[in-house]
Design a protein around this motif. Structure first.
Motif, short mmCIF file in Angstrom:
data_model
loop_
_atom_site.label_atom_id
_atom_site.label_comp_id
_atom_site.label_asym_id
_atom_site.label_seq_id
_atom_site.Cartn_x
_atom_site.Cartn_y
_atom_site.Cartn_z
N ALA A 64 0.86 -1.18 0.00
CA ALA A 64 0.00 0.00 0.00
C ALA A 64 0.89 1.23 0.00
O ALA A 64 2.06 1.17 0.38
CB ALA A 64 -0.93 0.01 1.21
N ILE A 116 -2.49 8.88 -1.73
CA ILE A 116 -2.69 8.87 -3.18
C ILE A 116 -2.37 10.23 -3.80
O ILE A 116 -2.36 10.36 -5.02
CB ILE A 116 -4.13 8.47 -3.54
N CYS A 138 -4.03 -2.84 -3.08
CA CYS A 138 -4.78 -1.64 -2.71
C CYS A 138 -4.14 -0.40 -3.36
O CYS A 138 -3.95 -0.35 -4.56
CB CYS A 138 -4.84 -1.52 -1.19
N THR A 139 -3.76 0.60 -2.55
CA THR A 139 -3.16 1.82 -3.11
C THR A 139 -1.74 1.62 -3.59
O THR A 139 -1.12 2.56 -4.12
CB THR A 139 -3.21 2.95 -2.08
N PHE A 163 -1.01 2.81 -7.08
CA PHE A 163 -0.54 4.15 -7.40
C PHE A 163 0.98 4.19 -7.56
O PHE A 163 1.50 4.96 -8.36
CB PHE A 163 -0.99 5.13 -6.31
N THR A 167 -7.89 -1.02 -7.96
CA THR A 167 -7.47 -0.56 -6.65
C THR A 167 -8.72 -0.45 -5.80
O THR A 167 -9.81 -0.85 -6.24
CB THR A 167 -6.72 0.80 -6.74
N TYR A 196 -10.72 4.87 -4.52
CA TYR A 196 -9.62 5.57 -5.16
C TYR A 196 -9.53 5.29 -6.65
O TYR A 196 -8.68 5.87 -7.33
CB TYR A 196 -8.30 5.19 -4.48
N LEU A 228 -7.30 7.23 -9.55
CA LEU A 228 -6.27 6.54 -10.32
C LEU A 228 -6.51 6.73 -11.82
O LEU A 228 -5.58 7.00 -12.58
CB LEU A 228 -6.26 5.05 -9.96
N GLY A 256 -9.02 -3.03 -2.39
CA GLY A 256 -8.60 -2.61 -1.07
C GLY A 256 -8.56 -3.69 -0.02
O GLY A 256 -9.27 -4.69 -0.08
#
Length: 423
Positions: free
Chosen positions: A96, A100, A126-127, A130, A145, A149, A153, A179
């Motif tokens: 993660a 973001i 998840c994040t 990014f 994701t 978010y 993205l 997530g």
């Protein structure tokens, strides 16, 4: 719901460089990362469970920046390795990313690029997607994701084909997950890919989780939009649409309320949300239907009318595409799962819990077309490459050229079939 890239042969067939080992998994940690997501690959790949029939991986925990690394609850972590250890790994996992809105360290991005160039499998949980996107590893690829978010993205990295409804996306040598707990689904998928279903099943039993989860993120989606839309004039149009879902209207109606042409409205809506207005509005209608099925005793025909669909047939089609079951089956399954006390408290058996929203009025805008529920929907049907059967999946958030004032939405990659979990 998973998107499995059994086809992506060029990516999957790439060989590791001589110094990398397939069984070595490097987990890249950053300060500010949530501890739950960070712990998932550590537990899956860092614990010896050979006694249960799970092949062993060798885990390297690497700091993506100078430590100590602070995480949830003010805890501080000290990673035993730095970025140099990534050079030995056949799989690199980014659990993660802390924010973001902030760019990842350039040194970490360079290390990820080198790993990918040398044949390593790169995974973003998840994040973490990014970070992969910032490194350019998701350009032109399907990815997912956390649903909250996904619009951000898609907006920040327009060359990424973001699908906000998948639990995970496997594009061969680059994989991403939704997530939090969806990271477990992706890690189990990796074990299944490397060592087969029996090993993944044994690991799932140890973790006390299902070996494959059915469905995707769509059941968790809500009405949320990116925060930045709140200060935009378009927010009034969005609010109006949410308050009038029981009426029949199309995107042209929303564009007129915004005093924009259809083409300008589509472009402006996408720039703010990362999603096409047509796709967003159909999703909101289905979510409203989902809520009515859970909280009222309206018939499916009544639910269709109260959600702006022209017919129950249109509701059933969109509902099945997004949630993988019919409205009647969804209601039955939902009520079967509810504790008896909750059923009695809700007064099940009567319509007392029904929302006050009225059905379509004679004066409602009568429009034909997709938003009224009888036209084409920009979804890509994806079937399992390995023989598993699932419902069609909505198309990723990616727009192509414009034709006659309407955006033409295209599949993320024609060569990438989808696979959905069968259980």
């Amino acid at each position: 719901m998973s998107h499995d890239s059994a086809a992506a042969p060029d990516a999957a067939a790439r060989k590791l460089s001589g110094r990398r080992r397939k069984e070595i998994v490097a987990v890249l940690l950053f300060s500010g990362g949530p501890i739950f997501e960070s712990s998932i690959p550590l537990s899956v790949f860092g614990v010896d469970r050979q006694d249960a029939g799970v092949p062993r991986y060798r885990l390297l925990v690497c700091a993506g920046e100078e430590g100590p690394l602070r995480t949830t609850g003010g805890l501080e972590l000290t990673a035993p390795h730095g970025l140099e250890a990534i050079s030995r790994a056949g799989t690199v996992v980014v659990p993660a990313w802390r924010s973001i809105t902030s760019p990842p360290p350039q040194e970490a991005l360079d290390a990820l690029r080198r790993a990918h160039e040398e044949g390593a499998r790169i995974v973003g949980l998840c994040t973490g997607a990014f970070v992969l996107a910032a490194a350019g590893l998701l350009d032109g690829r399907p990815a997912t994701t956390h649903w909250m978010y996904a619009p951000t993205l898609a907006k920040r990295y327009p060359s990424v084909h973001v699908d906000p409804r998948e639990l995970f996306v496997d594009d061969g040598d680059v994989l991403t997950s939704a997530g939090t707990a969806a990271g477990i689904d992706l890690c189990l998928h990796i074990v299944r890919t490397d060592h087969g279903s029996e090993a993944a099943g044994a690991l799932a039993r140890r973790l006390v989780v299902p070996p494959r989860r059915s469905g995707g993120q769509e059941r968790y989606l809500d009405r949320s939009l990116p925060e930045e839309i709140g200060a935009d004039p378009l927010a009034e149009v969005v609010a109006w649409a949410l308050e009038h879902l029981h009426e029949q209207f199309d995107v042209e109606t929303l564009a007129a309320r915004a005093y924009m042409s259809r083409r300008t409205f589509d472009r402006r809506f996408r720039s703010l949300t990362g999603s096409a207005p047509l796709q967003w509005l159909i999703t909101q209608r289905v979510l409203q239907a989902q809520r009515l099925l859970e909280t009222s005793d309206y018939s499916v025909d009544e639910v269709a009318g109260r959600c702006g669909f022209r017919s129950p047939v249109a509701l059933r089609g969109h509902f099945r595409r997004q949630l993988g079951s019919s409205p009647a089956a969804y209601r039955a399954a939902y009520r079967a799962r509810r504790p008896q006390g909750d059923k009695q408290a809700a007064g099940e058996g009567g319509a007392a819990g029904a929302p006050a929203a009225s059905g379509p009025s004679p004066s409602a805008v009568q429009q034909s077309g997709p938003l009224a529920g009888d036209g084409p929907v920009p979804y890509q049907s994806r079937r399992a490459a390995a023989g598993t059967v699932g419902s069609p999946s909505p198309q990723p958030l990616h727009a192509a050229s414009s034709e006659n004032g309407r955006e033409a939405y295209v599949p993320s990659r024609a060569s990438v079939p989808g696979q959905r979990s069968a259980t």
